[in-house]
Design a protein around this motif. Structure first.
Motif, short mmCIF file in Angstrom:
data_model
loop_
_atom_site.label_atom_id
_atom_site.label_comp_id
_atom_site.label_asym_id
_atom_site.label_seq_id
_atom_site.Cartn_x
_atom_site.Cartn_y
_atom_site.Cartn_z
N ILE A 141 -4.37 28.64 41.52
CA ILE A 141 -6.27 28.93 41.10
C ILE A 141 -6.88 30.91 41.26
N ASP A 142 -5.43 31.60 41.55
CA ASP A 142 -6.32 33.23 41.00
C ASP A 142 -6.12 33.18 39.39
N LYS A 143 -5.49 32.40 38.44
CA LYS A 143 -5.39 33.06 37.68
C LYS A 143 -5.90 32.65 36.30
N TYR A 144 -6.30 31.43 36.40
CA TYR A 144 -7.01 30.51 35.29
C TYR A 144 -7.97 31.46 34.12
N VAL A 145 -8.07 31.30 33.27
CA VAL A 145 -8.58 31.44 32.04
C VAL A 145 -10.11 30.46 31.89
N THR A 146 -11.19 30.87 31.28
CA THR A 146 -12.13 30.45 31.27
C THR A 146 -12.84 31.01 30.07
N THR A 147 -13.68 29.75 29.01
CA THR A 147 -13.90 30.30 27.36
C THR A 147 -15.10 31.30 27.97
N SER A 148 -15.92 31.02 29.22
CA SER A 148 -17.23 31.73 29.41
C SER A 148 -16.65 33.57 30.39
N GLY A 149 -15.26 33.86 29.63
CA GLY A 149 -15.44 34.52 30.44
C GLY A 149 -15.69 36.38 29.79
N MET A 214 -10.36 31.84 26.30
CA MET A 214 -9.76 31.81 25.20
C MET A 214 -10.32 30.88 25.00
N HIS A 215 -10.13 30.95 24.39
CA HIS A 215 -11.33 29.48 23.41
C HIS A 215 -9.70 28.66 22.14
N ASP A 216 -9.64 27.43 21.99
CA ASP A 216 -8.48 26.87 20.55
C ASP A 216 -9.46 27.01 20.04
N VAL A 217 -9.61 26.89 18.70
CA VAL A 217 -10.82 27.38 17.73
C VAL A 217 -10.57 25.26 16.89
#
Length: 328
Positions: A141-149, A214-217
Motif C-alpha cells: 500500500i505504500d509503494k504504488y506510483v501514480t500519474t499525478s506524482g 509513470m504513464h503508459d503512452v
C-alpha cells in the motif's frame, strides 16, 4: 463528435465531474491522466484499469490484454489477472472467437496473467469485434506510483520508441496500400513492433527504483502523455524533439499518411518522471530496455512546451489520435 478519446475538457465536464461518490477506501480516484484507480486493503492495495481496443482490426486480443496490463504496470506493480468482455457482430464465426481467445491466451501467458472471467456476446450493436479488458494488480500500500506524482525538476524518461503500437496497427491494416510506398522490410519490421508493446518490465523496474510518476503512452502519443502527466500533477514541462526516440519505420509510415509520430498511439513506451535519472537508466539498460531523457518537469503549469529546432512550441491537450486521421 470526432472519433477517438473524448477531448479533455469534454471528458472532465461530462464524465469526471459527474462522479459523485468518493469512498474512503479508494486511494486514487478517477481523474484526468490517471491510468488506474487504486483501492486500499490493509497492507496491500488493489490496482485496477480498463480499456477497449477500437482502433485496430488485427491482433485485437493480443493488444487488449497488453494495454490494460500496461496501465497496471504504470502503477509500479505487477498485473495478476484480466477480465475480458467480447462483443462480436452476427457475422462472426466460431473459428473467429476461438482464434481471438488464442491471441488473448498467448498475450496473457507472455506476461503471466490469468484470465479471471468476463463476458462474450453476439450483438448487432457493433460491426466488428470489440474487446474490452479490465486488469487487476496487487502491491504494497505504500509503494504504488501514480500519474499525478511528477515533481518540479524531475527528469522525463521514455522507453523504447514513439508510435510502436500505431506503427504496427497501420502496417498490418494498410499493408496493401503501403506496398508500393515503403519497402517490404519496413512493413515487416513495423508489424513486428507489436511484440514490444508490453511495459510490464519497465513498470516493475520503476517501482523498485522509486520514481515520482509513470504513464503508459497510449492514444495521443508521447505529447499527449507528457501533457496528461503535467495536468494530473499540476506542473509544466520542457521537452525536446531532438531527443525523442522514433524508429525509422515509424518515420517512413507516418510520412506516407501525413501523421505526426509524436501524436500516434504508443503502447510499449513508458513515460517516467524521476530525479534518479542515472539509476533508472542503468536499471532499464541492465534489462535490455532502451530509454532516453527527453526533458524536465517544471513548476509553472502554464509552461508546457516542445522545443523544435530551438523554437518553443506550446503543447496542446490531447486530441483524437493520429491513427484516426487516416482517410483513404
Amino acid at each position: 463528435m470526432k472519433i477517438g478519446k473524448l477531448p479533455t475538457e469534454v471528458l472532465e465536464k461530462c464524465v469526471i465531474n459527474n462522479i459523485k461518490v468518493k469512498r474512503p477506501e479508494v486511494l486514487v480516484h478517477s481523474a484526468i491522466g490517471e491510468d488506474c484507480s487504486i483501492i486500499g486493503f490493509g497492507e496491500h492495495c488493489c490496482v485496477l484499469s480498463t480499456d477497449p481496443i477500437t482502433g485496430s482490426s488485427s491482433s485485437v486480443g493480443y493488444l487488449a490484454v497488453n494495454i490494460s496490463c500496461n496501465d497496471i504496470a504504470a502503477s509500479g506493480v505487477e498485473p495478476l489477472g484480466v477480465l475480458v468482455t467480447i462483443l462480436a457482430p452476427p457475422s462472426v464465426t466460431e473459428k473467429d472467437i476461438y482464434e481471438l481467445m488464442e491471441e488473448i491466451n498467448e498475450a496473457s501467458a507472455k506476461i503471466n496473467v490469468e484470465i479471471l472471467g468476463g463476458h462474450t456476446e453476439i450483438t448487432d450493436a457493433v460491426n466488428r469485434i470489440v474487446v474490452s479488458t479490465t486488469a487487476i494488480g496487487k502491491g504494497p500500500i505504500d509503494k504504488y506510483v501514480t500519474t499525478s506524482g511528477a515533481e518540479a525538476d524531475d527528469y522525463i524518461i521514455v522507453t523504447k520508441s514513439a508510435g510502436l503500437e500505431g506503427t504496427s496497427i497501420i502496417a498490418s491494416d494498410y499493408e496493401d496500400y503501403l506496398k508500393d510506398k515503403v519497402s517490404q522490410d519496413t512493413i515487416s519490421k513495423a508489424k513486428s513492433f507489436i511484440d514490444k508493446i508490453s511495459v510490464v518490465k519497465e513498470g516493475i523496474i520503476g517501482g523498485k527504483v522509486g520514481v515520482s510518476s509513470m504513464h503508459d503512452v497510449t492514444e495521443g502519443g508521447i505529447l499527449g502523455a507528457v501533457w496528461e502527466v503535467a495536468e494530473a500533477s499540476g506542473k509544466g514541462f520542457e521537452i525536446y524533439e531532438e531527443f525523442m526516440p522514433i524508429a525509422q519505420e515509424t518515420r517512413e509510415i507516418c510520412r506516407v499518411f501525413g501523421l505526426n509520430p509524436l501524436r500516434l498511439i504508443s503502447s510499449g513506451m513508458m513515460l517516467i518522471t524521476t530525479k534518479n535519472r542515472e539509476e533508472l537508466l542503468e536499471a532499464l539498460s541492465y534489462e535490455g530496455i532502451d530509454a532516453e531523457c527527453i526533458g524536465k518537469i517544471t513548476q509553472d503549469k502554464n509552461t508546457r512546451v516542445l522545443f523544435r529546432g530551438g523554437k518553443a512550441q506550446t503543447v496542446l491537450p490531447p486530441q483524437p489520435d493520429e491513427l484516426f486521421n487516416i482517410n483513404l
